[in-house]
Design an enzyme around this catalytic site. Structure first.
Site, mmCIF file in Angstrom:
data_model
loop_
_atom_site.group_PDB
_atom_site.id
_atom_site.type_symbol
_atom_site.label_atom_id
_atom_site.label_comp_id
_atom_site.label_asym_id
_atom_site.label_seq_id
_atom_site.Cartn_x
_atom_site.Cartn_y
_atom_site.Cartn_z
ATOM 1 N N ARG A 130 16.125 -12.531 8.630
ATOM 2 C CA ARG A 130 14.795 -13.177 8.799
ATOM 3 C C ARG A 130 13.947 -12.538 9.884
ATOM 4 N NH1 ARG A 130 17.721 -18.151 8.182
ATOM 5 N NH2 ARG A 130 17.738 -18.688 5.972
ATOM 6 N N LYS A 152 1.303 -3.648 8.615
ATOM 7 C CA LYS A 152 1.411 -3.875 7.163
ATOM 8 C C LYS A 152 2.658 -3.137 6.690
ATOM 9 C CE LYS A 152 -3.275 -4.719 5.419
ATOM 10 N NZ LYS A 152 -4.357 -4.232 4.528
ATOM 11 N N GLU A 194 -7.482 9.690 5.660
ATOM 12 C CA GLU A 194 -7.496 8.443 6.439
ATOM 13 C C GLU A 194 -8.161 8.664 7.813
ATOM 14 O OE1 GLU A 194 -6.607 5.558 4.985
ATOM 15 O OE2 GLU A 194 -4.652 5.726 3.960
ATOM 16 N N LYS A 235 -8.162 1.916 14.794
ATOM 17 C CA LYS A 235 -7.343 0.953 14.037
ATOM 18 C C LYS A 235 -6.833 -0.158 14.948
ATOM 19 C CE LYS A 235 -3.948 0.130 10.540
ATOM 20 N NZ LYS A 235 -3.118 0.607 9.439
ATOM 21 N N GLU A 245 -5.985 -9.665 8.347
ATOM 22 C CA GLU A 245 -7.005 -9.333 7.356
ATOM 23 C C GLU A 245 -7.688 -10.578 6.781
ATOM 24 O OE1 GLU A 245 -6.021 -5.897 4.775
ATOM 25 O OE2 GLU A 245 -7.054 -7.001 3.208
ATOM 26 N N ARG A 249 -10.663 -6.629 9.155
ATOM 27 C CA ARG A 249 -9.601 -5.643 8.865
ATOM 28 C C ARG A 249 -9.751 -5.058 7.454
ATOM 29 N NH1 ARG A 249 -3.112 -5.464 10.180
ATOM 30 N NH2 ARG A 249 -2.821 -3.461 9.127
ATOM 31 N N ASN A 253 -9.707 -0.872 4.360
ATOM 32 C CA ASN A 253 -9.382 -0.682 2.951
ATOM 33 C C ASN A 253 -10.455 0.128 2.217
ATOM 34 O OD1 ASN A 253 -7.864 -2.339 0.369
ATOM 35 N ND2 ASN A 253 -6.799 -2.221 2.321
ATOM 36 N N HIS A 256 -9.797 2.087 -1.007
ATOM 37 C CA HIS A 256 -8.467 1.734 -1.496
ATOM 38 C C HIS A 256 -8.476 0.923 -2.794
ATOM 39 C CE1 HIS A 256 -7.338 3.234 2.425
ATOM 40 N NE2 HIS A 256 -6.048 3.047 2.180
ATOM 41 N N HIS A 260 -5.988 2.764 -4.907
ATOM 42 C CA HIS A 260 -4.709 2.167 -5.308
ATOM 43 C C HIS A 260 -4.595 2.087 -6.828
ATOM 44 C CE1 HIS A 260 -3.622 -0.049 -1.275
ATOM 45 N NE2 HIS A 260 -3.350 1.233 -1.256
ATOM 46 N N HIS A 274 -1.244 9.212 -1.751
ATOM 47 C CA HIS A 274 -2.072 8.078 -1.300
ATOM 48 C C HIS A 274 -3.389 8.555 -0.678
ATOM 49 C CE1 HIS A 274 -3.166 4.190 0.377
ATOM 50 N NE2 HIS A 274 -3.341 4.786 1.547
HETATM 51 N N1 LIG Z 1 1.086 0.229 6.321
HETATM 52 C C1 LIG Z 1 -0.117 0.766 6.373
HETATM 53 O O1 LIG Z 1 -1.011 0.315 7.099
HETATM 54 C C2 LIG Z 1 -0.411 1.999 5.557
HETATM 55 C C3 LIG Z 1 -1.552 2.753 5.835
HETATM 56 C C4 LIG Z 1 -1.791 3.899 5.091
HETATM 57 C C5 LIG Z 1 -0.875 4.300 4.111
HETATM 58 N N2 LIG Z 1 0.226 3.555 3.898
HETATM 59 C C6 LIG Z 1 1.230 3.981 2.929
HETATM 60 O O2 LIG Z 1 1.793 5.208 3.391
HETATM 61 C C7 LIG Z 1 2.292 5.946 2.285
HETATM 62 C C8 LIG Z 1 1.837 7.373 2.386
HETATM 63 O O3 LIG Z 1 2.346 7.912 3.577
HETATM 64 P P1 LIG Z 1 2.510 9.499 3.735
HETATM 65 O O4 LIG Z 1 1.285 10.171 3.282
HETATM 66 O O5 LIG Z 1 3.015 9.712 5.093
HETATM 67 O O6 LIG Z 1 3.600 9.826 2.644
HETATM 68 P P2 LIG Z 1 5.199 10.038 2.745
HETATM 69 O O7 LIG Z 1 5.838 9.079 3.611
HETATM 70 O O8 LIG Z 1 5.651 10.144 1.323
HETATM 71 O O9 LIG Z 1 5.303 11.453 3.434
HETATM 72 C C9 LIG Z 1 4.737 12.549 2.784
HETATM 73 C C10 LIG Z 1 5.773 13.646 2.489
HETATM 74 O O10 LIG Z 1 5.871 14.442 3.638
HETATM 75 C C11 LIG Z 1 7.232 14.529 4.056
HETATM 76 N N3 LIG Z 1 7.186 14.555 5.520
HETATM 77 C C12 LIG Z 1 6.817 13.549 6.358
HETATM 78 N N4 LIG Z 1 6.816 14.002 7.616
HETATM 79 C C13 LIG Z 1 7.167 15.296 7.580
HETATM 80 C C14 LIG Z 1 7.311 16.313 8.553
HETATM 81 N N5 LIG Z 1 7.042 16.108 9.841
HETATM 82 N N6 LIG Z 1 7.731 17.531 8.147
HETATM 83 C C15 LIG Z 1 7.971 17.798 6.846
HETATM 84 N N7 LIG Z 1 7.811 16.886 5.871
HETATM 85 C C16 LIG Z 1 7.423 15.649 6.240
HETATM 86 C C17 LIG Z 1 7.941 13.354 3.475
HETATM 87 O O11 LIG Z 1 9.294 13.637 3.254
HETATM 88 C C18 LIG Z 1 7.184 13.179 2.152
HETATM 89 O O12 LIG Z 1 7.729 14.027 1.171
HETATM 90 C C19 LIG Z 1 1.771 5.248 1.044
HETATM 91 O O13 LIG Z 1 2.804 4.514 0.462
HETATM 92 C C20 LIG Z 1 0.700 4.329 1.568
HETATM 93 O O14 LIG Z 1 0.529 3.199 0.754
HETATM 94 C C21 LIG Z 1 0.473 2.421 4.594
HETATM 95 O O1 LIG Z 2 -4.040 -1.364 7.787
HETATM 96 C C1 LIG Z 2 -4.828 -1.736 6.922
HETATM 97 O O2 LIG Z 2 -5.310 -2.869 6.926
HETATM 98 C C2 LIG Z 2 -5.228 -0.837 5.827
HETATM 99 O O3 LIG Z 2 -5.853 -1.268 4.871
HETATM 100 C C3 LIG Z 2 -4.841 0.603 5.941
HETATM 101 C C4 LIG Z 2 -4.730 1.325 4.608
HETATM 102 O O4 LIG Z 2 -4.977 2.697 4.865
HETATM 103 C C5 LIG Z 2 -3.330 1.236 3.984
HETATM 104 O O5 LIG Z 2 -3.265 2.082 2.874
HETATM 105 C C6 LIG Z 2 -2.841 -0.157 3.646
HETATM 106 O O6 LIG Z 2 -1.472 -0.130 3.325
HETATM 107 C C7 LIG Z 2 -3.553 -0.759 2.472
HETATM 108 O O7 LIG Z 2 -3.345 -2.098 2.539
HETATM 109 P P1 LIG Z 2 -3.273 -3.065 1.279
HETATM 110 O O8 LIG Z 2 -3.344 -4.411 1.907
HETATM 111 O O9 LIG Z 2 -4.453 -2.737 0.412
HETATM 112 O O10 LIG Z 2 -1.986 -2.794 0.607
HETATM 113 ZN ZN LIG Z 3 -4.427 3.907 3.159
#
Ligand SMILES: NC(=O)c1ccc[n+]([C@@H]2O[C@H](COP(=O)([O-])OP(=O)(O)OC[C@H]3O[C@@H](n4cnc5c(N)ncnc54)[C@H](O)[C@@H]3O)[C@@H](O)[C@H]2O)c1
Ligand SMILES: O=C(O)C(=O)C[C@@H](O)[C@H](O)[C@H](O)COP(=O)(O)O
Ligand SMILES: [Zn+2]
Length: 380
Positions: A130, A152, A194, A235, A245, A249, A253, A256, A260, A274
């Site tokens: 939890r 998130k 981004e 951010k 959000e 916040r 998006n 997105h 998405h 992404h």
């Molecule tokens: N939680 C949030 O607020 C938020 C915000 C934006 C995006 N996201 C999510 O993040 C994801 C995309 O993240 P991403 O673009 O980092 O993709 P990812 O995590 O898939 O990484 C991209 C690729 O690069 C490789 N990689 C990462 N770091 C590396 C390094 N230093 N050297 C060599 N290779 C490396 C990974 O193995 C992968 O193949 C999506 O799922 C998206 O929805 C979440």
């Molecule tokens: O942190 C946030 O809030 C964002 O919206 C950042 C986005 O870049 C990110 O891709 C986020 O995961 C999208 O959020 P979601 O709520 O649409 O899934």
């Molecule tokens: Zn994003």
């Protein structure tokens, strides 16, 4: 808050969330300080590092060495790389491995990787016993400027992006900018979308700076750290005012709702990363805003011009396999957008633009104008 440590120059950005506030430490060799910082934050803690195969090859050993040097016990959990790992199956793999490693409530999960690992490991931590705290060690540009900050976490469902998840803030973010040297150029560019987003949604001066300095960011000059710190500050400020959000916040998006849907339509595959979906989505949002008379066509064109200048896709037709079923189909894309988390009482919410640097939240958007707009774009 972590105590300042004696390491080479780093910048610390505070995410001001009261008793859940945390630091984002940004710098050229801060991975080496991971163990020391974790030990200072949680004396006596045990850890499990969750990472993917590619990141493990490059950066797991330095991370483990830092933890060992500080006397922090750790175990490793390695998942396949790529968006496909934000799945129920991989969540099960990680959760069961954390239980097998006997990670207790007061221990720490460490997410070492890009946004996929951060979202997945963060969510596993949120639901393990939890709720167990976690540390983000972002290794992609995208993760350093966006996904590691703000709490998130989650996985995808076949119906759409991030539909299963939780808000769960990390207790520390360590963003070592030198780890970006092993990232592929395409992944670096995807993360840059981004970065540009922060300028487009709320900071025209930053966008103008990016227009002039993007080459320095891509080549690893001093501008890279500045861009990362500026993005994290932007951010952190928004998240600290609206963690869950309920209001502003949603501006994060930008791009997105379209992006998405495009990622889902391309099967969460490497046809469209992404950040690439966000780039196309931001241009569509700008052009849709221009069609509604909200932003000048010059400003909309300026956004597309910059994203295109760095090599990002900006049109639906730029996406690999554009003509395949589900992508070149406005109704299919609208059906995917109907699962967007900003939908309220069945009505779409879009982040639209009044100018470069001025985004607004538009609630109650009717589907028909969006359908017409997409149909026109699909024929363009
Ligand atoms: N939680 C949030 O607020 C938020 C915000 C934006 C995006 N996201 C999510 O993040 C994801 C995309 O993240 P991403 O673009 O980092 O993709 P990812 O995590 O898939 O990484 C991209 C690729 O690069 C490789 N990689 C990462 N770091 C590396 C390094 N230093 N050297 C060599 N290779 C490396 C990974 O193995 C992968 O193949 C999506 O799922 C998206 O929805 C979440
Ligand atoms: O942190 C946030 O809030 C964002 O919206 C950042 C986005 O870049 C990110 O891709 C986020 O995961 C999208 O959020 P979601 O709520 O649409 O899934
Ligand atoms: Zn994003």
């Amino acid at each position: 808050m972590t105590a300042p440590l004696k390491h080479s120059a780093s910048v610390t950005v505070d995410v001001a969330l009261g008793d859940r506030a945390y630091d984002i430490v940004i710098g050229g060799d801060v991975l080496a300080s991971l163990g020391e910082r974790v030990a200072a934050l949680r004396p006596g803690v045990r850890t499990a590092v969750v990472t993917d195969r590619t990141v493990a090859r490059h950066w797991l050993e330095p991370a483990e060495a830092s933890l060992a040097a500080a006397g922090v016990p750790t175990s490793r959990i390695i998942v396949e790389e790529g968006e496909g790992s934000k799945s129920y199956a991989t969540l099960t793999q990680v959760s069961e491995a954390l239980i097998a490693a006997k990670i207790e409530r007061n221990d720490l999960v460490i997410a070492l990787g890009g946004g996929v690992v951060g979202d997945l490991a963060g969510f596993a931590a949120a639901i393990l016993r939890r709720g167990v705290d976690f540390v983000q060690v972002p290794t992609s540009l995208l993760a350093q400027v966006d996904s590691s900050v703000g709490g998130k976490t989650g996985i995808n469902s076949p119906q759409g992006k991030n539909l299963i998840g939780a808000f769960h803030q990390p207790v520390l973010v360590i963003a070592d900018t030198s780890v970006l040297d092993t990232l592929s150029p395409r992944q670096f560019r995807a993360g840059y979308a981004e970065v540009a987003k922060y300028g487009i949604l709320g900071d025209e001066a930053f966008f103008a700076w990016l227009e002039k300095n993007h080459a320095d960011i891509f080549s690893g000059g001093a501008g890279r750290e500045h861009a990362i710190a500026t993005s994290c500050r932007a951010k952190a400020a928004i998240v600290s005012r609206d963690e869950r959000e309920t209001g502003e916040r949603a501006l994060l998006n930008l791009g997105h709702t379209f992006g998405h849907a495009l990622e889902a339509a391309t099967g969460f595959s490497d046809r469209l990363f992404h950040g690439e979906g966000v780039a196309v989505g931001m241009v569509l949002a700008a052009e849709f805003s221009a069609q509604l008379g909200m932003i000048s066509t010059d400003d909309a064109a300026r956004i597309a011009r910059h994203l295109s200048a760095v090599g990002l896709p900006t049109r639906l037709q730029d996406i690999a396999g554009f003509t395949q079923e589900g992508l070149a189909d406005a109704d299919a894309l609208l059906a995917l957008m109907a699962q967007d988390k900003k939908v309220k009482r069945g009505k779409l919410t879009f982040i639209l633009l009044e100018a470069v640097g001025r985004a607004v939240i538009a609630n109650n958007v009717e589907p028909q104008p969006v359908r017409d707009f997409l149909q026109a774009k699909l024929k363009a």
